[in-house]
Design a protein around this motif. Structure first.
Motif, PDB file in Angstrom:
ATOM      1  N   GLY A  84     -21.501  82.450 -12.934  1.00  0.00           N
ATOM      2  CA  GLY A  84     -20.913  83.992 -12.599  1.00  0.00           C
ATOM      3  C   GLY A  84     -22.071  84.992 -12.261  1.00  0.00           C
ATOM      4  N   TYR A  85     -22.072  85.697 -11.275  1.00  0.00           N
ATOM      5  CA  TYR A  85     -23.365  86.569 -10.810  1.00  0.00           C
ATOM      6  C   TYR A  85     -22.571  87.938 -10.608  1.00  0.00           C
ATOM      7  N   LEU A  86     -22.906  89.028 -11.349  1.00  0.00           N
ATOM      8  CA  LEU A  86     -22.639  90.381 -11.202  1.00  0.00           C
ATOM      9  C   LEU A  86     -23.814  90.924 -10.409  1.00  0.00           C
ATOM     10  N   GLU A  87     -23.589  91.409  -9.177  1.00  0.00           N
ATOM     11  CA  GLU A  87     -24.755  92.156  -8.296  1.00  0.00           C
ATOM     12  C   GLU A  87     -24.867  93.581  -8.776  1.00  0.00           C
TER      13      GLU A  87
ATOM     14  N   LYS B 146     -17.684  98.873  -9.899  1.00  0.00           N
ATOM     15  CA  LYS B 146     -18.739  97.881 -10.775  1.00  0.00           C
ATOM     16  C   LYS B 146     -17.712  97.146 -11.941  1.00  0.00           C
ATOM     17  N   ARG B 147     -16.677  98.019 -12.405  1.00  0.00           N
ATOM     18  CA  ARG B 147     -15.883  97.380 -13.189  1.00  0.00           C
ATOM     19  C   ARG B 147     -14.897  96.248 -12.578  1.00  0.00           C
ATOM     20  N   VAL B 148     -14.478  96.195 -11.467  1.00  0.00           N
ATOM     21  CA  VAL B 148     -13.752  95.358 -11.037  1.00  0.00           C
ATOM     22  C   VAL B 148     -14.850  94.105 -10.548  1.00  0.00           C
ATOM     23  N   ALA B 149     -15.836  94.163 -10.099  1.00  0.00           N
ATOM     24  CA  ALA B 149     -16.688  93.082 -10.087  1.00  0.00           C
ATOM     25  C   ALA B 149     -17.002  92.484 -11.425  1.00  0.00           C
ATOM     26  N   LEU B 150     -16.941  93.241 -12.333  1.00  0.00           N
ATOM     27  CA  LEU B 150     -17.289  92.549 -13.713  1.00  0.00           C
ATOM     28  C   LEU B 150     -16.195  91.867 -14.271  1.00  0.00           C
ATOM     29  N   ALA B 151     -14.724  92.513 -13.868  1.00  0.00           N
ATOM     30  CA  ALA B 151     -13.617  91.943 -14.309  1.00  0.00           C
ATOM     31  C   ALA B 151     -13.860  90.446 -13.476  1.00  0.00           C
TER      32      ALA B 151
ATOM     33  N   ASP C 147     -20.236  79.373 -17.455  1.00  0.00           N
ATOM     34  CA  ASP C 147     -21.069  78.733 -18.530  1.00  0.00           C
ATOM     35  C   ASP C 147     -22.183  79.796 -18.779  1.00  0.00           C
ATOM     36  N   LEU C 148     -22.694  80.163 -17.425  1.00  0.00           N
ATOM     37  CA  LEU C 148     -23.954  81.240 -17.362  1.00  0.00           C
ATOM     38  C   LEU C 148     -23.647  82.266 -16.668  1.00  0.00           C
ATOM     39  N   LEU C 149     -23.873  83.337 -17.084  1.00  0.00           N
ATOM     40  CA  LEU C 149     -23.641  84.791 -16.573  1.00  0.00           C
ATOM     41  C   LEU C 149     -24.689  85.330 -16.314  1.00  0.00           C
ATOM     42  N   ILE C 150     -24.888  85.658 -15.003  1.00  0.00           N
ATOM     43  CA  ILE C 150     -26.195  86.328 -14.714  1.00  0.00           C
ATOM     44  C   ILE C 150     -25.706  88.031 -14.015  1.00  0.00           C
ATOM     45  N   LEU C 151     -26.198  88.839 -14.829  1.00  0.00           N
ATOM     46  CA  LEU C 151     -25.712  90.139 -14.556  1.00  0.00           C
ATOM     47  C   LEU C 151     -27.190  91.232 -14.078  1.00  0.00           C
ATOM     48  N   ASP C 152     -26.706  91.824 -13.089  1.00  0.00           N
ATOM     49  CA  ASP C 152     -27.753  92.997 -12.802  1.00  0.00           C
ATOM     50  C   ASP C 152     -27.270  94.284 -12.982  1.00  0.00           C
TER      51      ASP C 152
ATOM     52  N   LEU D 135     -26.549  83.699 -20.875  1.00  0.00           N
ATOM     53  CA  LEU D 135     -26.683  84.927 -20.232  1.00  0.00           C
ATOM     54  C   LEU D 135     -28.040  85.230 -19.999  1.00  0.00           C
ATOM     55  N   LEU D 136     -28.330  85.591 -18.591  1.00  0.00           N
ATOM     56  CA  LEU D 136     -29.730  85.972 -18.092  1.00  0.00           C
ATOM     57  C   LEU D 136     -29.332  87.495 -17.462  1.00  0.00           C
ATOM     58  N   MET D 137     -29.749  88.580 -18.005  1.00  0.00           N
ATOM     59  CA  MET D 137     -29.462  89.907 -17.265  1.00  0.00           C
ATOM     60  C   MET D 137     -30.497  90.526 -17.146  1.00  0.00           C
ATOM     61  N   VAL D 138     -30.463  91.787 -16.337  1.00  0.00           N
ATOM     62  CA  VAL D 138     -31.253  92.782 -16.150  1.00  0.00           C
ATOM     63  C   VAL D 138     -30.662  94.051 -16.655  1.00  0.00           C
ATOM     64  N   THR D 139     -31.107  94.864 -17.135  1.00  0.00           N
ATOM     65  CA  THR D 139     -30.515  96.116 -18.050  1.00  0.00           C
ATOM     66  C   THR D 139     -31.445  97.160 -18.450  1.00  0.00           C
ATOM     67  N   HIS D 140     -31.454  98.362 -18.354  1.00  0.00           N
ATOM     68  CA  HIS D 140     -32.260  99.460 -18.953  1.00  0.00           C
ATOM     69  C   HIS D 140     -31.691  99.705 -20.232  1.00  0.00           C
ATOM     70  N   ASP D 141     -30.542  99.248 -20.584  1.00  0.00           N
ATOM     71  CA  ASP D 141     -30.029  99.941 -21.770  1.00  0.00           C
ATOM     72  C   ASP D 141     -30.630  99.191 -22.828  1.00  0.00           C
ATOM     73  N   ARG D 142     -31.434  99.729 -23.638  1.00  0.00           N
ATOM     74  CA  ARG D 142     -32.250  99.195 -24.680  1.00  0.00           C
ATOM     75  C   ARG D 142     -31.339  98.774 -26.086  1.00  0.00           C
ATOM     76  N   TYR D 143     -30.427  99.654 -26.329  1.00  0.00           N
ATOM     77  CA  TYR D 143     -29.477  99.103 -27.251  1.00  0.00           C
ATOM     78  C   TYR D 143     -28.731  97.771 -27.036  1.00  0.00           C
ATOM     79  N   PHE D 144     -28.373  97.804 -25.971  1.00  0.00           N
ATOM     80  CA  PHE D 144     -27.743  96.838 -25.346  1.00  0.00           C
ATOM     81  C   PHE D 144     -28.458  95.451 -25.500  1.00  0.00           C
ATOM     82  N   LEU D 145     -29.759  95.497 -24.848  1.00  0.00           N
ATOM     83  CA  LEU D 145     -30.838  94.475 -25.118  1.00  0.00           C
ATOM     84  C   LEU D 145     -31.074  93.964 -26.370  1.00  0.00           C
ATOM     85  N   ASP D 146     -31.032  95.008 -27.420  1.00  0.00           N
ATOM     86  CA  ASP D 146     -31.404  94.792 -28.796  1.00  0.00           C
ATOM     87  C   ASP D 146     -30.199  93.958 -29.368  1.00  0.00           C
ATOM     88  N   ARG D 147     -28.764  94.362 -29.135  1.00  0.00           N
ATOM     89  CA  ARG D 147     -27.939  93.934 -29.954  1.00  0.00           C
ATOM     90  C   ARG D 147     -27.151  92.462 -29.120  1.00  0.00           C
TER      91      ARG D 147
END
Length: 623
Positions: A70-73, A158-163, A171-176, A201-213
């Motif tokens: 699954g890929y979230l652009e 973005k939420r529609v695309a996330l849904a 099996d593998l979720l790629i999130l940008d 999961l393979l994801m790009v995010t700037h949310d550092r709490y999100f990365l941490d948890r």
């Protein structure tokens, strides 16, 4: 561990711009990897390559056979005429495709290939797909399933695309950048969902709490190379600093030796023996190391803001409404000198409208706003800024100012200021059209700061900015000698920058809270526990009532009867559906009976969906 994805010696460039070279990594079952890098380093390009949306120059990408991905652009796009529900069926995942095939089959005389399609529908668990889509959309606060995509905001899209990607249970979720345009409640919901799930999961995010948890491994692209750290974001910060210190020490040693070797190269005779050639080759390797960029973690961008008086702004009985939506309801506030305020609240509660009223871009319905004479605003808006594509980066900044005052007689040139915000001298002479989306946001930020304001108003400044830029901006704001208002869903950023919050609860309910975002969440949790403990226990003879949020009504007698009736009807319909599916798969039906039951099944599913959605609406009243 089972390998899901293997990338070997991957290289990608655009013309003379090399993004990454010969990078290799893998994603195994259960791994949760966060990818970080400066804007323009190729994070989104790498994800697009992995999703098959972009080509590459060299290397090999291998997925495990039959892997569901699954890929979230970062910026999802759907045809404008589609409804929300249709958009969730439009991106060609396996379940949506088999449903479309089934519907085409049922609309074709003779229903060719029906038996095979029925097996596929069973295998993909497609019968309940639409109901599950609606449930996830509801959890993401999208409840108008028939609304057209063209009327959605960026956050709703973005939420529609996330849904769309979550419903396929890949099996593998790629999130940008999954948290971009999500409010704090939605970000925390997604954080909890991914933490509890077993998805890789393979994801790009700037949310550092999100990365941490969420993540247990961090990968970084830096200077076209890939570095991997087995741990969460906090561990990565520690180990990255060790790598930077080691690199700086290596560069310093190389520079010392380089000066000696450079002198030898200049006086070396033309007739070179074997040892001389070997030393010459070693010199060029040494030169590459010596000319690397040094990391300086101790640089402070301590810019002196222009003078600001004691009077900042005073809001007096402000009111603002859009139809039935109340933004401000008799709001009064006196802003203090050097105050650093954060504004939080769900999407649609009026945060950006409040900022626009403050900036004079929107007028209140009533009330007054008195702004001090010495206030010089620097406004960074969500909408960004249109640049002349044919201008060079350095020219964009010098059109604002040639220098910026640091105080004590010191000043920074436009070029030096740009370097602090990670625009190298080479990048400064690039044309704007060559910049990535994140680099354009960074350039816009530099334009705002270059005006040397004494009151910064930042509306979602963290969207599309990389983590390294956010760290520079945090450092700048912590030492900024002026006033700051920040609207942001980035919890880490808010904790670093603000010491005071305005909480927008919706319909004009605005609360004042002294502290940062973590302080607020801890206070809110403690308050909920205290209220629960302090509330009197219901008497035994009375049926205990579930605690309801303020303003939530109970079911009427008529609704309760309807709710009970719906439970019976849904059970009966599900039993009928199960019976039809068993009969269709038995192979014992005649042609007429097979056709009749095949036509009944989609009607049955529609009835089930309709009654289930009504049951969900009533259960929300009940809960």
């Amino acid at each position: 561990m089972v390998s899901y994805l293997q990338v070997e010696n991957l290289t990608k460039s655009f013309g003379d711009l090399l993004l990454f070279q010969n990078i290799s990594f893998g994603v195994a079952q259960g791994q949760r990897i966060g990818l970080v890098a400066k804007n323009g380093s190729g994070k989104t390009t790498l994800l697009n390559i992995l999703a098959g949306k972009e080509g590459y120059d060299g290397g090999q990408i291998t997925y495990r056979r039959d892997l569901r991905v699954g890929y979230l652009e970062q910026s999802p796009v759907y045809p404008e005429e589609l409804t929300v529900l249709e958009a969730c069926f439009s991106h060609g995942n396996a379940v949506a495709e088999v449903i479309k095939e089934y519907e085409r089959c049922m609309a074709t005389p003779g229903n060719p290939g029906l038996d095979v399609l029925l097996e596929q529908m069973e295998h993909e668990k497609a019968w309940d797909y639409e109901r599950q889509v609606k449930q996830i959309l509801s959890q993401l606060k999208i409840r108008d399933f028939n609304q057209q995509v063209k009327h959605l905001s960026g956050g709703q899209l973005k939420r529609v695309a996330l849904a769309n990607v979550l419903i396929t249970e890949p099996d593998l979720l790629i999130l940008d950048e999954p948290t971009n345009h999500l409010d704090l409640d939605m970000t925390e919901w997604l954080e909890g969902y991914l933490s509890r799930s077993k998805l890789s999961l393979l994801m790009v995010t700037h949310d550092r709490y999100f990365l941490d948890r969420v993540c247990d491994e961090i990968m970084e692209i830096d200077n076209c190379r890939l570095y991997s750290y087995k741990g969460n974001y906090s561990y990565y910060l520690e180990k990255r600093q060790e790598r930077m210190d080691a690199t700086n020490a290596e560069i310093a040693r190389a520079n010392n030796l380089y000066r000696t070797e450079l002198e030898w190269m200049r006086r070396m005779p033309q007739a070179r023996g074997h040892k001389a050639r070997y030393r010459e080759e070693a010199f060029y390797e040494l030169e590459k190391v010596a000319k690397q960029r040094m990391y300086d973690a101790n640089v402070k961008l301590d810019v002196k803001a222009s003078y600001i008086g004691s009077k900042i702004f005073e809001a007096d009985h402000l009111c603002k409404r859009f139809g039935d939506l109340t933004i401000l309801d008799d709001f009064s506030y006196i802003f203090s000198r050097y105050e650093k305020m954060g504004i939080i609240g769900n999407n649609g509660t009026g945060k950006s409208t409040f900022i626009k009223i403050l900036m004079g871009l929107e007028k209140p319905d009533s009330g007054t706003l008195d702004i001090g004479e010495t206030v010089r605003f620097g406004y960074y808006s969500q909408e960004g800024l249109k640049f002349d594509e044919q201008m060079k980066v350095i020219d964009v900044i010098t059109s604002v100012a040639e220098v910026i005052e640091m105080g004590n007689g010191k000043r920074l040139t436009a070029s030096q200021f740009l370097q602090h915000f990670l625009f190298s001298p080479e990048k400064q002479h690039n044309y704007v059209y060559k910049l990535s989306g994140g680099e354009r946001r960074r350039l816009y930020l530099c334009m705002v700061l270059m005006k040397n304001p004494n009151f910064l108003v930042l509306d979602e400044p963290t969207n599309d900015l990389d983590i390294v830029t956010l760290q520079v901006l945090e450092e700048y704001l912590q030492h900024f000698k002026g006033c700051v208002i920040v609207v942001s869903h980035d919890r880490y950023f808010m904790d670093k920058v603000v010491n005071h919050l305005l909480v927008f609860n919706g319909q004009g309910d605005i609360r004042d809270f002294p502290g940062n975002y973590t302080d607020y969440r801890e206070w809110k949790a403690a308050k909920a526990v205290h209220e629960k403990e302090a509330s009197p226990q219901p008497k035994r003879e009375k049926k205990p009532q579930r605690e309801r949020p303020e303003g939530k009504r109970r079911m009427t007698f008529k609704e309760r009867k309807e709710f009970e009736q719906l439970e019976q009807e849904i059970a009966a319909l599900e039993e009928e559906k199960k019976s039809i599916e068993t009969a269709l798969c038995s192979g014992a039906l005649g042609v007429e009976e097979l056709t009749e039951k095949s036509k009944r099944l989609p009607v049955l599913n529609e009835e089930l969906d309709e009654k289930t959605m009504r049951w969900l609406e009533l259960s929300e009243i009940e809960g």
